[in-house]
Design a protein around this motif. Structure first.
Motif, PDB file in Angstrom:
ATOM      1  N   GLN A   1     -40.538  25.478 -39.789  1.00 46.80           N
ATOM      2  CA  GLN A   1     -39.450  24.612 -40.226  1.00 46.80           C
ATOM      3  C   GLN A   1     -38.075  25.197 -39.873  1.00 46.80           C
ATOM      4  O   GLN A   1     -37.236  24.486 -39.307  1.00 46.80           O
ATOM      5  CB  GLN A   1     -39.558  24.331 -41.721  1.00 46.80           C
TER       6      GLN A   1
ATOM      7  N   HIS B   1     -30.174  22.168 -34.340  1.00 43.90           N
ATOM      8  CA  HIS B   1     -28.750  22.354 -34.627  1.00 43.90           C
ATOM      9  C   HIS B   1     -28.020  23.254 -33.646  1.00 43.90           C
ATOM     10  O   HIS B   1     -26.798  23.209 -33.569  1.00 43.90           O
ATOM     11  CB  HIS B   1     -28.560  22.870 -36.052  1.00 43.90           C
TER      12      HIS B   1
ATOM     13  N   ALA C   1     -35.318  23.577 -37.177  1.00 40.80           N
ATOM     14  CA  ALA C   1     -33.923  23.347 -37.574  1.00 40.80           C
ATOM     15  C   ALA C   1     -32.966  24.067 -36.625  1.00 40.80           C
ATOM     16  O   ALA C   1     -31.946  23.502 -36.217  1.00 40.80           O
ATOM     17  CB  ALA C   1     -33.699  23.797 -39.008  1.00 40.80           C
TER      18      ALA C   1
END
Length: 50
Positions: A5, A13, A9
């Motif tokens: 996870q 980003h 991310a």
């Protein structure tokens, strides 16, 4: 599984894709080692190109 996870991310980003060779225990051992890996994958932004 604990890094999947955060890895997703980071890729979303920071607009980087982690190569397979970076997906190892050393990369995720510390915040500093992770930062170094991401910094090496991100293209430097030229002044005035933001």
């Amino acid at each position: 599984m604990g890094v999947v996870q955060p890895l997703a991310a980071l890729e979303d980003h920071s607009y980087v894709d982690f190569p397979d060779e970076a997906l190892n225990e050393e990369t995720f051992a510390t915040v500093g080692s992770l930062w170094s890996t991401v910094a090496a994958l991100v293209e430097p932004v030229e002044s005035g190109e933001a």
